[in-house]
Write a protein that holds these residues in place. Sequence first.
Motif, mmCIF file in Angstrom:
data_model
loop_
_atom_site.group_PDB
_atom_site.id
_atom_site.type_symbol
_atom_site.label_atom_id
_atom_site.label_comp_id
_atom_site.label_asym_id
_atom_site.label_seq_id
_atom_site.Cartn_x
_atom_site.Cartn_y
_atom_site.Cartn_z
ATOM 1 N N LYS A 288 0.830 -1.206 0.000
ATOM 2 C CA LYS A 288 0.000 0.000 0.000
ATOM 3 C C LYS A 288 0.863 1.254 0.000
ATOM 4 O O LYS A 288 0.614 2.197 -0.775
ATOM 5 N N LEU A 289 1.879 1.296 0.829
ATOM 6 C CA LEU A 289 2.762 2.457 0.885
ATOM 7 C C LEU A 289 3.559 2.615 -0.405
ATOM 8 O O LEU A 289 3.758 3.732 -0.895
ATOM 9 N N TYR A 290 4.018 1.495 -0.965
ATOM 10 C CA TYR A 290 4.797 1.549 -2.197
ATOM 11 C C TYR A 290 3.957 2.067 -3.360
ATOM 12 O O TYR A 290 4.389 2.950 -4.113
ATOM 13 N N LYS A 291 2.741 1.523 -3.514
ATOM 14 C CA LYS A 291 1.858 1.978 -4.596
ATOM 15 C C LYS A 291 1.449 3.432 -4.399
ATOM 16 O O LYS A 291 1.376 4.211 -5.362
ATOM 17 N N GLY A 292 1.174 3.806 -3.146
ATOM 18 C CA GLY A 292 0.802 5.192 -2.877
ATOM 19 C C GLY A 292 1.922 6.155 -3.215
ATOM 20 O O GLY A 292 1.682 7.238 -3.753
ATOM 21 N N HIS A 293 3.155 5.747 -2.947
ATOM 22 C CA HIS A 293 4.306 6.593 -3.254
ATOM 23 C C HIS A 293 4.475 6.738 -4.767
ATOM 24 O O HIS A 293 4.703 7.851 -5.266
ATOM 25 N N LYS A 294 4.358 5.635 -5.500
ATOM 26 C CA LYS A 294 4.500 5.702 -6.951
ATOM 27 C C LYS A 294 3.411 6.568 -7.580
ATOM 28 O O LYS A 294 3.667 7.334 -8.512
ATOM 29 N N GLU A 295 2.203 6.471 -7.042
ATOM 30 C CA GLU A 295 1.098 7.279 -7.575
ATOM 31 C C GLU A 295 1.334 8.761 -7.313
ATOM 32 O O GLU A 295 1.078 9.601 -8.184
ATOM 33 N N ARG A 296 1.841 9.102 -6.147
ATOM 34 C CA ARG A 296 2.107 10.508 -5.828
ATOM 35 C C ARG A 296 3.225 11.055 -6.707
ATOM 36 O O ARG A 296 3.178 12.210 -7.138
ATOM 37 N N VAL A 297 4.241 10.224 -6.966
ATOM 38 C CA VAL A 297 5.341 10.672 -7.825
ATOM 39 C C VAL A 297 4.848 10.927 -9.246
ATOM 40 O O VAL A 297 5.221 11.918 -9.883
ATOM 41 N N THR A 299 1.823 11.718 -10.246
ATOM 42 C CA THR A 299 0.879 12.845 -10.322
ATOM 43 C C THR A 299 1.465 14.141 -9.797
ATOM 44 O O THR A 299 0.829 15.193 -9.902
ATOM 45 N N GLY A 300 2.668 14.066 -9.211
ATOM 46 C CA GLY A 300 3.281 15.271 -8.655
ATOM 47 C C GLY A 300 2.648 15.736 -7.365
ATOM 48 O O GLY A 300 2.773 16.909 -6.989
ATOM 49 N N ASN A 301 1.982 14.842 -6.660
ATOM 50 C CA ASN A 301 1.329 15.189 -5.398
ATOM 51 C C ASN A 301 2.323 15.061 -4.258
ATOM 52 O O ASN A 301 2.820 13.969 -3.983
ATOM 53 N N PRO A 302 2.630 16.146 -3.542
ATOM 54 C CA PRO A 302 3.627 16.067 -2.472
ATOM 55 C C PRO A 302 3.075 15.495 -1.169
ATOM 56 O O PRO A 302 3.838 15.191 -0.254
ATOM 57 N N GLU A 303 1.760 15.364 -1.055
ATOM 58 C CA GLU A 303 1.170 14.878 0.190
ATOM 59 C C GLU A 303 1.493 13.406 0.415
ATOM 60 O O GLU A 303 1.416 12.594 -0.503
ATOM 61 N N SER A 304 1.832 13.079 1.633
ATOM 62 C CA SER A 304 2.147 11.704 1.989
ATOM 63 C C SER A 304 0.983 11.094 2.754
ATOM 64 O O SER A 304 0.276 11.782 3.485
ATOM 65 N N ILE A 305 0.783 9.782 2.562
ATOM 66 C CA ILE A 305 -0.327 9.120 3.250
ATOM 67 C C ILE A 305 0.054 8.746 4.678
ATOM 68 O O ILE A 305 -0.775 8.264 5.433
ATOM 69 N N CYS A 306 1.311 8.929 5.038
ATOM 70 C CA CYS A 306 1.715 8.697 6.426
ATOM 71 C C CYS A 306 2.700 9.775 6.832
ATOM 72 O O CYS A 306 3.148 10.567 6.016
ATOM 73 N N GLU A 307 3.040 9.811 8.106
ATOM 74 C CA GLU A 307 3.875 10.888 8.638
ATOM 75 C C GLU A 307 5.317 10.838 8.155
ATOM 76 O O GLU A 307 5.975 11.852 8.072
ATOM 77 N N ALA A 308 5.828 9.645 7.857
ATOM 78 C CA ALA A 308 7.234 9.502 7.489
ATOM 79 C C ALA A 308 7.543 10.280 6.212
ATOM 80 O O ALA A 308 6.762 10.273 5.259
ATOM 81 N N SER A 309 8.691 10.948 6.211
ATOM 82 C CA SER A 309 9.064 11.770 5.060
ATOM 83 C C SER A 309 9.970 11.035 4.088
ATOM 84 O O SER A 309 10.490 11.642 3.157
ATOM 85 N N ILE A 310 10.179 9.728 4.271
ATOM 86 C CA ILE A 310 11.052 8.982 3.378
ATOM 87 C C ILE A 310 10.286 8.556 2.126
ATOM 88 O O ILE A 310 9.054 8.545 2.106
ATOM 89 N N GLU A 311 11.033 8.203 1.107
ATOM 90 C CA GLU A 311 10.415 7.647 -0.102
ATOM 91 C C GLU A 311 10.231 6.145 0.114
ATOM 92 O O GLU A 311 11.168 5.436 0.484
ATOM 93 N N TRP A 312 9.014 5.668 -0.150
ATOM 94 C CA TRP A 312 8.717 4.259 0.118
ATOM 95 C C TRP A 312 9.158 3.387 -1.049
ATOM 96 O O TRP A 312 8.361 2.876 -1.812
ATOM 97 N N THR A 313 10.478 3.234 -1.171
ATOM 98 C CA THR A 313 11.050 2.340 -2.161
ATOM 99 C C THR A 313 11.203 0.954 -1.543
ATOM 100 O O THR A 313 11.031 0.773 -0.333
#
Length: 459
Positions: A288-297, A299-313
Amino acid sequence: MSTKGFIIYLLSSFSVALLSALLLPRTSNYKHYSSISPPSHDYGFGNDKLWPELKVGWRVALATVIGFLGSAFGTVGGVGGGGIFVPMLTLIVGFDTKSAAALSKCMIMGASTASVWYNLRVPHPTKEVPIIDYDLALLFQPMLMLGITVGVVLSVVFPYWLITVLIIILFIGSSSRSFFKGTQMWREETLLKKEMARQRATLVNFRGELLIDTEYEQLFPKEEKSSMQIFCFNLKWKRILILMFVWVSFLLLQVIKNDVKICSVWYWVLFCLQFPIALLVFGYEAVKLYKGHKERVSTGNPESICEASIEWTVLHILFCALCGILGGTVGGLLGSGGGFILGPLLIEIGVIPQVASATATFVMMFSSSLSVVEFYLLKRFPIPYALYLTAVSVLAGFWGQYFVRKLMVILKRASIIVFILSGVIFASALTMGVVGIDKSIKMIQHHEFMGFLDFCSSQ
């Protein structure tokens, strides 16, 4: 100490300690002292239970004060306080090591439960989201509980002195890194307060007129929520049910495993069943975190679905899995809830201190309560002492959160939580180090075996 330097420090120090232990000869004829946190089977530093009577006296009074302060500061920092409770219960009250570790779990459970109850009634300081990050809780809780079972096995195999050395290395490095992060946050908060003070002192309107000490009210004031509204908003039942599934599954496997012959085929089958349960929930949240990160990248959406500021690779997710297992392993060796790793880790990956504390104590509530139920079924602690110390910890967990939150509002500094976290870990390193070194010296004087042990023959 930078993140890279901290990792190099841990890897190099752990490698030296493990290699030193491997150089010692193995033998089956030994008398072995227990680890700091004993597993669910009877072995270790004596088989006699030392259960002092609960009565008014200086020992109980001093233990109450230390337990209250340890629980208050431990839950605020998100580390529990097991590194303080175990030495306190053995050295001051007079419990044996196994009973002290069990009572330590009771205190951590009480303090973390009270802390969670308090945090559920507190809004997120910056966003319209729950103050408990359920995404991170789902990511770390199964691996943390899996690590605790691994730590229990290692506590039988590892020599006592090695456990002491590893804990000192980890706690000193972790407290130093947390203190470094705290000083960084303190400087940033100082600059922010100066900038805000400067802006309040001199404001310019749209006509270029200089306004001094002018205050503006919002056109649409923010709606204030009641405590009940905040409480209901902070509860995410779907996520909680998933966490409960992991908790119940691990508890059932542990209870069944306790009635099975050690090192039999069924014993190892039940032990291995914990891995797919933990990996299933971890994998669900990681995907879930990995897919959410790829989708944000994309679409250019800077909002994160969780508090952590790391990239979910994939690499970062594997690193979090490793840290979760490491935190649980330390908890299994030490008798803590694993917060000594989880608390600093959440700060390290960019979670703000308030959310890091709330999330870490939320996860610890599950891991510590699992151990308490198991210890109760095995009759590992006296009920009167458990009830008394748990009550002390409940009060400490609640009031600790209350006073520190008020202090943060007055000083406008969230870095206080990070300094408390660093202080509790450092205090634990001192207490566990003193106790561990003292017992290791006694083992050397009595010519005890100092190498690795065989798990099956040690039971």
